[in-house]
Design a protein around this motif. Structure first.
Motif, PDB file in Angstrom:
ATOM      1  N   MET A   1       0.730  -0.855   0.017  1.00 15.86           N
ATOM      2  CA  MET A   1      -0.055  -0.039   0.142  1.00 15.86           C
ATOM      3  C   MET A   1       0.985   1.343   0.107  1.00 15.86           C
ATOM      4  N   ASP A   2       0.652   2.149  -1.132  1.00 15.01           N
ATOM      5  CA  ASP A   2       1.351   3.450  -1.232  1.00 15.01           C
ATOM      6  C   ASP A   2       0.615   4.563  -0.080  1.00 15.01           C
ATOM      7  N   ARG A   3       1.438   5.234   0.849  1.00 16.01           N
ATOM      8  CA  ARG A   3       0.909   6.124   1.632  1.00 16.01           C
ATOM      9  C   ARG A   3       1.314   7.473   0.784  1.00 16.01           C
ATOM     10  N   ILE A   4       0.370   8.313   0.855  1.00 17.08           N
ATOM     11  CA  ILE A   4       0.326   9.380   0.071  1.00 17.08           C
ATOM     12  C   ILE A   4      -0.126  10.738   0.946  1.00 17.08           C
ATOM     13  N   THR A   5       0.754  11.732   1.152  1.00 19.36           N
ATOM     14  CA  THR A   5       0.203  13.095   2.026  1.00 19.36           C
ATOM     15  C   THR A   5       0.288  14.204   0.888  1.00 19.36           C
ATOM     16  N   TYR A   6      -0.449  14.863   0.830  1.00 19.08           N
ATOM     17  CA  TYR A   6      -0.770  16.181   0.428  1.00 19.08           C
ATOM     18  C   TYR A   6      -0.592  17.168   1.246  1.00 19.08           C
ATOM     19  N   ILE A   7       0.494  18.104   1.135  1.00 16.19           N
ATOM     20  CA  ILE A   7       0.620  19.279   2.082  1.00 16.19           C
ATOM     21  C   ILE A   7      -0.089  20.431   1.237  1.00 16.19           C
ATOM     22  N   ILE A   8      -1.118  20.975   1.843  1.00 11.53           N
ATOM     23  CA  ILE A   8      -1.909  22.002   1.204  1.00 11.53           C
ATOM     24  C   ILE A   8      -1.661  23.392   1.698  1.00 11.53           C
ATOM     25  N   GLY A   9      -1.754  24.363   1.072  1.00 10.72           N
ATOM     26  CA  GLY A   9      -1.740  25.847   1.453  1.00 10.72           C
ATOM     27  C   GLY A   9      -2.958  26.623   0.975  1.00 10.72           C
ATOM     28  N   LYS A 157      -7.327  -1.375  -1.384  1.00 10.40           N
ATOM     29  CA  LYS A 157      -6.339  -0.905  -0.256  1.00 10.40           C
ATOM     30  C   LYS A 157      -4.856  -0.615  -0.777  1.00 10.40           C
ATOM     31  N   ASP A 158      -4.983  -0.175  -2.178  1.00 13.33           N
ATOM     32  CA  ASP A 158      -3.809   0.073  -2.658  1.00 13.33           C
ATOM     33  C   ASP A 158      -2.963   1.221  -2.391  1.00 13.33           C
ATOM     34  N   TYR A 159      -3.897   2.474  -1.778  1.00 13.53           N
ATOM     35  CA  TYR A 159      -3.422   3.672  -1.291  1.00 13.53           C
ATOM     36  C   TYR A 159      -3.944   4.246  -0.325  1.00 13.53           C
ATOM     37  N   ALA A 160      -3.654   4.985   0.437  1.00 15.51           N
ATOM     38  CA  ALA A 160      -3.994   5.526   1.753  1.00 15.51           C
ATOM     39  C   ALA A 160      -3.383   6.990   1.794  1.00 15.51           C
ATOM     40  N   GLU A 331     -21.801   4.623  -9.904  1.00 14.67           N
ATOM     41  CA  GLU A 331     -20.831   4.784  -8.735  1.00 14.67           C
ATOM     42  C   GLU A 331     -19.882   5.547  -8.889  1.00 14.67           C
ATOM     43  N   VAL A 332     -19.352   6.277  -7.650  1.00 13.08           N
ATOM     44  CA  VAL A 332     -18.131   6.996  -7.560  1.00 13.08           C
ATOM     45  C   VAL A 332     -17.033   6.312  -7.005  1.00 13.08           C
ATOM     46  N   ARG A 333     -15.982   6.006  -7.926  1.00 12.69           N
ATOM     47  CA  ARG A 333     -14.944   4.950  -7.788  1.00 12.69           C
ATOM     48  C   ARG A 333     -13.902   5.871  -7.103  1.00 12.69           C
ATOM     49  N   THR A 334     -13.010   5.547  -6.124  1.00 12.74           N
ATOM     50  CA  THR A 334     -11.989   6.098  -5.586  1.00 12.74           C
ATOM     51  C   THR A 334     -10.709   5.262  -5.737  1.00 12.74           C
ATOM     52  N   PHE A 335      -9.831   5.613  -4.889  1.00 10.89           N
ATOM     53  CA  PHE A 335      -8.355   5.249  -5.162  1.00 10.89           C
ATOM     54  C   PHE A 335      -7.854   4.841  -6.529  1.00 10.89           C
ATOM     55  N   ARG A 336      -8.240   3.732  -7.315  1.00  7.17           N
ATOM     56  CA  ARG A 336      -7.516   3.212  -8.247  1.00  7.17           C
ATOM     57  C   ARG A 336      -7.862   4.381  -9.336  1.00  7.17           C
ATOM     58  N   ALA A 337      -8.971   4.665  -9.630  1.00  3.82           N
ATOM     59  CA  ALA A 337      -9.482   5.747 -10.765  1.00  3.82           C
ATOM     60  C   ALA A 337      -8.873   7.247 -10.227  1.00  3.82           C
ATOM     61  N   ALA A 338      -9.004   7.515  -8.938  1.00  2.74           N
ATOM     62  CA  ALA A 338      -8.442   8.463  -8.818  1.00  2.74           C
ATOM     63  C   ALA A 338      -7.127   9.044  -9.072  1.00  2.74           C
ATOM     64  N   GLU A 339      -6.080   7.836  -8.721  1.00  2.00           N
ATOM     65  CA  GLU A 339      -4.637   7.689  -8.860  1.00  2.00           C
ATOM     66  C   GLU A 339      -4.227   7.837 -10.223  1.00  2.00           C
ATOM     67  N   THR A 340      -5.241   7.158 -11.023  1.00  4.12           N
ATOM     68  CA  THR A 340      -4.855   7.093 -12.426  1.00  4.12           C
ATOM     69  C   THR A 340      -5.228   8.490 -13.001  1.00  4.12           C
ATOM     70  N   ALA A 341      -6.292   9.046 -12.577  1.00  7.30           N
ATOM     71  CA  ALA A 341      -6.682  10.506 -12.976  1.00  7.30           C
ATOM     72  C   ALA A 341      -5.381  11.649 -12.606  1.00  7.30           C
ATOM     73  N   TYR A 342      -4.942  11.086 -11.579  1.00  8.95           N
ATOM     74  CA  TYR A 342      -3.550  12.028 -10.846  1.00  8.95           C
ATOM     75  C   TYR A 342      -2.588  11.928 -11.877  1.00  8.95           C
ATOM     76  N   GLU A 343      -2.115  10.830 -12.117  1.00  6.49           N
ATOM     77  CA  GLU A 343      -1.183  10.574 -13.126  1.00  6.49           C
ATOM     78  C   GLU A 343      -1.327  11.219 -14.610  1.00  6.49           C
ATOM     79  N   THR A 344      -2.404  11.018 -14.992  1.00  7.19           N
ATOM     80  CA  THR A 344      -2.778  11.526 -16.397  1.00  7.19           C
ATOM     81  C   THR A 344      -2.609  13.086 -16.180  1.00  7.19           C
ATOM     82  N   PHE A 345      -3.060  13.465 -15.135  1.00  3.85           N
ATOM     83  CA  PHE A 345      -3.071  14.899 -15.132  1.00  3.85           C
ATOM     84  C   PHE A 345      -1.556  15.511 -14.848  1.00  3.85           C
ATOM     85  N   MET A 346      -0.502  14.939 -14.055  1.00  7.13           N
ATOM     86  CA  MET A 346       0.780  15.350 -13.913  1.00  7.13           C
ATOM     87  C   MET A 346       1.354  15.081 -15.351  1.00  7.13           C
ATOM     88  N   SER A 347       0.973  14.283 -16.082  1.00 10.97           N
ATOM     89  CA  SER A 347       1.777  13.947 -17.331  1.00 10.97           C
ATOM     90  C   SER A 347       1.429  14.916 -18.374  1.00 10.97           C
TER      91      SER A 347
END
Length: 348
Positions: A1-9, A157-160, A331-347
Protein backbone atom coordinates in the motif's frame (compact mmCIF):
# COMPACT_ATOMS: atom_id res chain seq x y z
CA UNK A 1 0.00 0.00 0.00
CA UNK A 2 1.36 3.40 -1.00
CA UNK A 3 0.99 6.20 1.54
CA UNK A 4 0.33 9.57 -0.04
CA UNK A 5 0.50 12.88 1.82
CA UNK A 6 -0.90 16.12 0.48
CA UNK A 7 0.59 19.32 1.91
CA UNK A 8 -1.96 22.03 1.19
CA UNK A 9 -1.63 25.79 1.31
CA UNK A 10 -3.93 28.74 0.74
CA UNK A 11 -4.13 27.92 -2.96
CA UNK A 12 -6.12 24.81 -2.07
CA UNK A 13 -8.94 26.72 -0.36
CA UNK A 14 -8.89 29.88 -2.50
CA UNK A 15 -11.02 28.38 -5.35
CA UNK A 16 -13.77 27.82 -2.78
CA UNK A 17 -13.80 31.55 -2.07
CA UNK A 18 -11.59 31.72 1.01
CA UNK A 19 -9.11 34.59 1.33
CA UNK A 20 -5.37 34.22 0.86
CA UNK A 21 -2.65 36.29 2.52
CA UNK A 22 -2.51 38.91 -0.21
CA UNK A 23 -6.26 39.66 -0.26
CA UNK A 24 -7.18 38.85 3.35
CA UNK A 25 -7.26 42.47 4.46
CA UNK A 26 -9.34 43.58 1.47
CA UNK A 27 -11.87 40.80 2.02
CA UNK A 28 -12.11 41.59 5.73
CA UNK A 29 -12.84 45.21 4.92
CA UNK A 30 -15.59 44.11 2.56
CA UNK A 31 -17.16 42.27 5.51
CA UNK A 32 -16.72 45.23 7.83
CA UNK A 33 -18.40 47.73 5.53
CA UNK A 34 -21.17 45.28 4.67
CA UNK A 35 -22.25 45.16 8.34
CA UNK A 36 -20.33 47.50 10.64
CA UNK A 37 -22.40 46.50 13.67
CA UNK A 38 -21.73 42.77 13.22
CA UNK A 39 -18.02 43.26 12.57
CA UNK A 40 -17.43 46.32 14.73
CA UNK A 41 -14.45 44.64 16.48
CA UNK A 42 -12.64 44.77 13.14
CA UNK A 43 -12.35 48.52 13.59
CA UNK A 44 -9.81 48.06 16.40
CA UNK A 45 -7.74 45.75 14.21
CA UNK A 46 -7.76 48.20 11.31
CA UNK A 47 -6.64 50.94 13.70
CA UNK A 48 -3.73 48.77 14.90
CA UNK A 49 -2.77 48.10 11.30
CA UNK A 50 -2.79 51.81 10.55
CA UNK A 51 -0.46 52.36 13.51
CA UNK A 52 2.05 50.01 11.89
CA UNK A 53 2.36 52.33 8.91
CA UNK A 54 5.05 54.25 10.81
CA UNK A 55 7.43 51.42 9.88
CA UNK A 56 7.05 52.37 6.22
CA UNK A 57 8.97 55.57 6.92
CA UNK A 58 12.10 53.50 7.39
CA UNK A 59 11.56 50.03 5.88
CA UNK A 60 9.84 48.47 2.88
CA UNK A 61 6.60 47.10 4.34
CA UNK A 62 3.53 45.66 2.63
CA UNK A 63 0.64 46.44 4.96
CA UNK A 64 -1.87 45.01 2.51
CA UNK A 65 -0.49 41.51 3.16
CA UNK A 66 -1.83 39.94 6.35
CA UNK A 67 1.33 37.83 6.81
CA UNK A 68 3.47 40.95 6.96
CA UNK A 69 1.04 42.54 9.40
CA UNK A 70 0.94 39.49 11.66
CA UNK A 71 4.73 39.15 11.64
CA UNK A 72 5.23 42.72 12.87
CA UNK A 73 2.37 42.48 15.36
CA UNK A 74 3.48 39.15 16.77
CA UNK A 75 7.07 40.32 17.18
CA UNK A 76 5.85 43.22 19.33
CA UNK A 77 3.60 41.01 21.42
CA UNK A 78 6.20 38.26 21.76
CA UNK A 79 8.73 40.71 23.17
CA UNK A 80 6.10 41.80 25.68
CA UNK A 81 5.56 38.15 26.66
CA UNK A 82 2.08 37.92 25.17
CA UNK A 83 0.37 35.80 22.50
CA UNK A 84 -1.34 37.29 19.50
CA UNK A 85 -4.12 39.53 20.77
CA UNK A 86 -7.67 38.21 20.91
CA UNK A 87 -8.70 41.05 18.57
CA UNK A 88 -6.42 39.74 15.84
CA UNK A 89 -7.36 36.10 16.47
CA UNK A 90 -11.09 36.89 16.34
CA UNK A 91 -10.52 39.00 13.25
CA UNK A 92 -8.91 36.05 11.44
CA UNK A 93 -11.48 33.51 12.62
CA UNK A 94 -14.53 35.62 11.72
CA UNK A 95 -13.17 36.49 8.29
CA UNK A 96 -12.44 32.87 7.43
CA UNK A 97 -15.78 31.65 8.76
CA UNK A 98 -17.64 34.28 6.74
CA UNK A 99 -16.04 33.15 3.48
CA UNK A 100 -16.19 29.39 4.10
CA UNK A 101 -18.86 27.93 1.80
CA UNK A 102 -21.93 26.46 3.46
CA UNK A 103 -22.74 23.01 2.12
CA UNK A 104 -26.51 22.61 2.21
CA UNK A 105 -28.35 19.30 2.24
CA UNK A 106 -30.94 19.16 -0.53
CA UNK A 107 -33.23 16.53 -1.98
CA UNK A 108 -31.61 14.18 -4.49
CA UNK A 109 -32.67 14.19 -8.11
CA UNK A 110 -32.40 11.16 -10.36
CA UNK A 111 -29.14 12.54 -11.74
CA UNK A 112 -27.70 13.03 -8.25
CA UNK A 113 -24.22 12.15 -9.50
CA UNK A 114 -24.12 15.49 -11.35
CA UNK A 115 -24.94 17.47 -8.19
CA UNK A 116 -23.28 15.74 -5.23
CA UNK A 117 -22.09 19.06 -3.80
CA UNK A 118 -24.07 22.25 -4.40
CA UNK A 119 -22.34 25.56 -4.84
CA UNK A 120 -20.74 25.71 -8.25
CA UNK A 121 -18.16 23.85 -10.29
CA UNK A 122 -15.24 24.55 -7.94
CA UNK A 123 -17.16 23.36 -4.87
CA UNK A 124 -18.28 20.25 -6.74
CA UNK A 125 -14.81 19.34 -8.00
CA UNK A 126 -13.11 19.93 -4.66
CA UNK A 127 -15.77 17.82 -2.96
CA UNK A 128 -15.11 14.85 -5.22
CA UNK A 129 -11.40 15.24 -4.55
CA UNK A 130 -11.97 15.21 -0.78
CA UNK A 131 -14.23 12.16 -1.19
CA UNK A 132 -11.34 10.30 -2.80
CA UNK A 133 -9.04 11.28 0.09
CA UNK A 134 -11.55 9.88 2.57
CA UNK A 135 -11.52 6.53 0.78
CA UNK A 136 -15.27 6.26 0.26
CA UNK A 137 -17.44 5.83 -2.83
CA UNK A 138 -21.09 6.13 -3.77
CA UNK A 139 -23.30 3.41 -5.15
CA UNK A 140 -26.80 3.91 -6.52
CA UNK A 141 -28.15 0.79 -4.86
CA UNK A 142 -31.22 -0.80 -6.37
CA UNK A 143 -32.38 -2.11 -2.99
CA UNK A 144 -31.74 0.98 -0.91
CA UNK A 145 -34.73 2.56 0.79
CA UNK A 146 -35.40 5.20 -0.24
CA UNK A 147 -33.69 4.40 -3.53
CA UNK A 148 -30.68 6.59 -4.06
CA UNK A 149 -26.96 6.93 -3.43
CA UNK A 150 -25.36 4.97 -0.60
CA UNK A 151 -21.94 5.82 0.74
CA UNK A 152 -19.58 2.83 0.97
CA UNK A 153 -16.05 2.28 2.19
CA UNK A 154 -13.78 1.64 -0.77
CA UNK A 155 -12.61 -1.96 -0.69
CA UNK A 156 -9.31 -1.32 -2.47
CA UNK A 157 -6.30 -0.76 -0.23
CA UNK A 158 -3.69 0.16 -2.82
CA UNK A 159 -3.43 3.70 -1.47
CA UNK A 160 -3.93 5.57 1.79
CA UNK A 161 -3.99 9.33 2.22
CA UNK A 162 -3.12 11.97 4.79
CA UNK A 163 -3.22 15.76 4.67
CA UNK A 164 -0.95 18.33 6.27
CA UNK A 165 -2.68 21.70 6.10
CA UNK A 166 -1.22 25.17 6.48
CA UNK A 167 -4.72 26.67 6.50
CA UNK A 168 -7.01 27.63 9.37
CA UNK A 169 -10.27 26.90 7.59
CA UNK A 170 -12.64 23.95 8.02
CA UNK A 171 -13.14 23.20 4.34
CA UNK A 172 -11.96 19.58 4.51
CA UNK A 173 -13.85 18.85 7.72
CA UNK A 174 -17.01 20.45 6.34
CA UNK A 175 -16.93 18.24 3.27
CA UNK A 176 -16.54 15.13 5.44
CA UNK A 177 -19.37 16.26 7.73
CA UNK A 178 -21.60 17.00 4.74
CA UNK A 179 -21.04 13.52 3.30
CA UNK A 180 -21.92 11.89 6.62
CA UNK A 181 -25.09 13.94 7.04
CA UNK A 182 -26.27 13.84 3.44
CA UNK A 183 -25.98 10.20 2.45
CA UNK A 184 -26.92 6.81 3.78
CA UNK A 185 -23.77 4.96 4.84
CA UNK A 186 -23.07 1.25 4.76
CA UNK A 187 -20.19 -0.45 6.53
CA UNK A 188 -18.53 2.82 7.52
CA UNK A 189 -17.64 3.06 11.20
CA UNK A 190 -16.18 6.53 11.05
CA UNK A 191 -16.23 9.07 8.23
CA UNK A 192 -13.77 11.90 8.50
CA UNK A 193 -10.18 12.80 9.18
CA UNK A 194 -8.11 11.76 12.16
CA UNK A 195 -7.08 15.05 13.76
CA UNK A 196 -5.50 13.81 16.98
CA UNK A 197 -2.67 11.32 17.36
CA UNK A 198 -1.01 9.09 14.81
CA UNK A 199 -2.31 5.82 13.38
CA UNK A 200 0.62 3.84 11.96
CA UNK A 201 -1.82 1.78 9.86
CA UNK A 202 -3.31 4.88 8.19
CA UNK A 203 -6.74 3.26 8.46
CA UNK A 204 -8.27 6.76 8.57
CA UNK A 205 -6.73 9.72 6.72
CA UNK A 206 -4.85 12.05 9.04
CA UNK A 207 -5.35 15.80 9.02
CA UNK A 208 -2.61 17.78 10.75
CA UNK A 209 -3.21 21.54 10.78
CA UNK A 210 0.15 23.13 11.54
CA UNK A 211 -1.18 26.64 12.11
CA UNK A 212 -4.21 25.72 14.22
CA UNK A 213 -7.86 25.95 13.25
CA UNK A 214 -10.83 28.26 13.50
CA UNK A 215 -12.71 25.33 15.05
CA UNK A 216 -10.50 25.30 18.14
CA UNK A 217 -9.89 29.06 18.20
CA UNK A 218 -6.19 28.20 18.15
CA UNK A 219 -4.62 30.53 15.62
CA UNK A 220 -0.87 30.29 15.05
CA UNK A 221 0.14 33.00 12.59
CA UNK A 222 2.21 31.84 9.61
CA UNK A 223 5.18 33.81 10.88
CA UNK A 224 8.63 33.38 12.35
CA UNK A 225 7.30 32.71 15.90
CA UNK A 226 5.66 29.27 15.56
CA UNK A 227 8.00 27.98 18.25
CA UNK A 228 6.34 30.24 20.80
CA UNK A 229 3.09 28.25 20.56
CA UNK A 230 3.60 25.03 22.58
CA UNK A 231 -0.05 24.04 22.10
CA UNK A 232 0.66 22.91 18.53
CA UNK A 233 3.73 20.78 19.29
CA UNK A 234 1.63 17.59 19.29
CA UNK A 235 0.27 18.43 15.84
CA UNK A 236 3.76 19.00 14.49
CA UNK A 237 4.89 15.68 15.94
CA UNK A 238 2.00 13.98 14.16
CA UNK A 239 2.98 15.71 10.91
CA UNK A 240 6.53 14.45 11.40
CA UNK A 241 5.26 10.87 11.76
CA UNK A 242 3.10 11.26 8.67
CA UNK A 243 5.94 12.61 6.57
CA UNK A 244 8.51 10.01 7.54
CA UNK A 245 6.07 7.20 6.69
CA UNK A 246 4.97 8.72 3.38
CA UNK A 247 5.84 7.15 0.04
CA UNK A 248 4.67 10.16 -1.96
CA UNK A 249 4.52 13.81 -0.90
CA UNK A 250 2.42 16.23 -2.94
CA UNK A 251 2.42 20.00 -2.39
CA UNK A 252 -0.83 21.58 -3.58
CA UNK A 253 -1.55 25.30 -3.57
CA UNK A 254 1.55 26.02 -1.50
CA UNK A 255 4.13 28.44 -2.90
CA UNK A 256 6.93 27.59 -0.43
CA UNK A 257 7.43 31.15 0.90
CA UNK A 258 11.03 32.06 1.65
CA UNK A 259 10.15 33.00 5.22
CA UNK A 260 8.46 29.68 6.03
CA UNK A 261 11.60 27.94 7.29
CA UNK A 262 9.78 25.84 9.88
CA UNK A 263 8.08 23.61 7.32
CA UNK A 264 11.34 23.19 5.43
CA UNK A 265 13.11 21.97 8.56
CA UNK A 266 10.18 19.67 9.38
CA UNK A 267 10.49 18.11 5.92
CA UNK A 268 14.26 17.75 6.22
CA UNK A 269 14.10 16.15 9.67
CA UNK A 270 11.36 13.72 8.59
CA UNK A 271 13.17 12.56 5.45
CA UNK A 272 16.13 11.46 7.58
CA UNK A 273 13.84 8.80 9.09
CA UNK A 274 12.01 8.08 5.85
CA UNK A 275 12.48 4.52 4.59
CA UNK A 276 10.75 4.62 1.21
CA UNK A 277 10.01 8.08 -0.16
CA UNK A 278 9.38 7.58 -3.88
CA UNK A 279 8.27 10.93 -5.24
CA UNK A 280 7.84 14.65 -4.68
CA UNK A 281 5.22 16.55 -6.68
CA UNK A 282 4.15 20.19 -6.70
CA UNK A 283 0.88 21.60 -8.06
CA UNK A 284 0.73 25.37 -7.70
CA UNK A 285 -0.05 28.44 -9.76
CA UNK A 286 3.22 30.10 -10.78
CA UNK A 287 2.71 33.38 -12.61
CA UNK A 288 6.35 34.38 -13.10
CA UNK A 289 8.42 31.26 -12.38
CA UNK A 290 9.36 32.23 -8.82
CA UNK A 291 7.50 29.33 -7.20
CA UNK A 292 9.23 26.69 -9.30
CA UNK A 293 12.60 28.33 -8.65
CA UNK A 294 12.04 28.14 -4.87
CA UNK A 295 11.18 24.45 -5.09
CA UNK A 296 14.16 23.76 -7.34
CA UNK A 297 16.42 25.48 -4.83
CA UNK A 298 14.91 23.48 -1.97
CA UNK A 299 14.71 20.01 -3.52
CA UNK A 300 17.86 18.00 -4.14
CA UNK A 301 15.80 15.46 -6.09
CA UNK A 302 16.22 16.57 -9.68
CA UNK A 303 13.30 14.59 -11.07
CA UNK A 304 10.57 16.07 -8.90
CA UNK A 305 7.48 17.04 -10.88
CA UNK A 306 6.15 20.59 -11.00
CA UNK A 307 2.73 21.42 -12.43
CA UNK A 308 1.86 25.07 -12.97
CA UNK A 309 -1.84 24.63 -12.32
CA UNK A 310 -4.66 25.00 -9.82
CA UNK A 311 -6.02 22.36 -7.47
CA UNK A 312 -9.36 22.79 -9.24
CA UNK A 313 -7.82 21.52 -12.47
CA UNK A 314 -6.61 18.43 -10.63
CA UNK A 315 -9.94 18.00 -8.86
CA UNK A 316 -11.88 18.19 -12.13
CA UNK A 317 -9.60 15.55 -13.66
CA UNK A 318 -10.31 13.24 -10.71
CA UNK A 319 -14.03 14.01 -10.80
CA UNK A 320 -14.24 13.20 -14.51
CA UNK A 321 -12.53 9.86 -13.94
CA UNK A 322 -14.38 8.82 -10.79
CA UNK A 323 -17.96 9.96 -11.36
CA UNK A 324 -20.05 7.99 -13.83
CA UNK A 325 -23.73 8.57 -14.41
CA UNK A 326 -26.40 6.39 -15.89
CA UNK A 327 -29.00 5.34 -13.34
CA UNK A 328 -29.00 2.16 -11.26
CA UNK A 329 -25.49 0.94 -10.64
CA UNK A 330 -23.97 4.40 -10.82
CA UNK A 331 -20.95 4.74 -8.60
CA UNK A 332 -18.22 7.16 -7.69
CA UNK A 333 -15.05 5.13 -7.56
CA UNK A 334 -11.98 6.18 -5.60
CA UNK A 335 -8.38 5.11 -5.05
CA UNK A 336 -7.44 3.39 -8.32
CA UNK A 337 -9.46 5.67 -10.60
CA UNK A 338 -8.38 8.77 -8.67
CA UNK A 339 -4.72 7.81 -8.83
CA UNK A 340 -4.93 7.04 -12.53
CA UNK A 341 -6.49 10.47 -13.06
CA UNK A 342 -3.75 12.06 -10.96
CA UNK A 343 -1.02 10.53 -13.11
CA UNK A 344 -2.83 11.59 -16.27
CA UNK A 345 -3.05 15.14 -14.95
CA UNK A 346 0.63 15.30 -14.02
CA UNK A 347 1.72 13.96 -17.38
CA UNK A 348 -0.17 16.57 -19.44
Amino acid sequence: MDRITYIIGAGFSAPAGLPVMSNFLAKSKDLYYSDIDLYRDFGRVFEQIRSLSYAKNYYSTDLMNIEEILSIQEMSEFLDGRKLSSDFSDFIIKTIEAYTPKLKIESRAANWYDHIFRGGRNIEALGIFVTSLLGVRFDDYRNSSPRGPVLLKDEHKDYAYSVISLNYDMLLENYADYLGRSFTTSGIESLGFKTEGYDPEWSVPHLAKLHGSVHTNEIVPPTWAKGTHPSIVTTWKTAYQILKDSNHIRFVGYSLPVADSYLKYLLKSAVIESHHLKSLDVICMDWNGDVRTRYEDFFALSNFRFKNSSVVDLAREIAAATVSGGGIGTEVRTFRAAETAYETFMSK
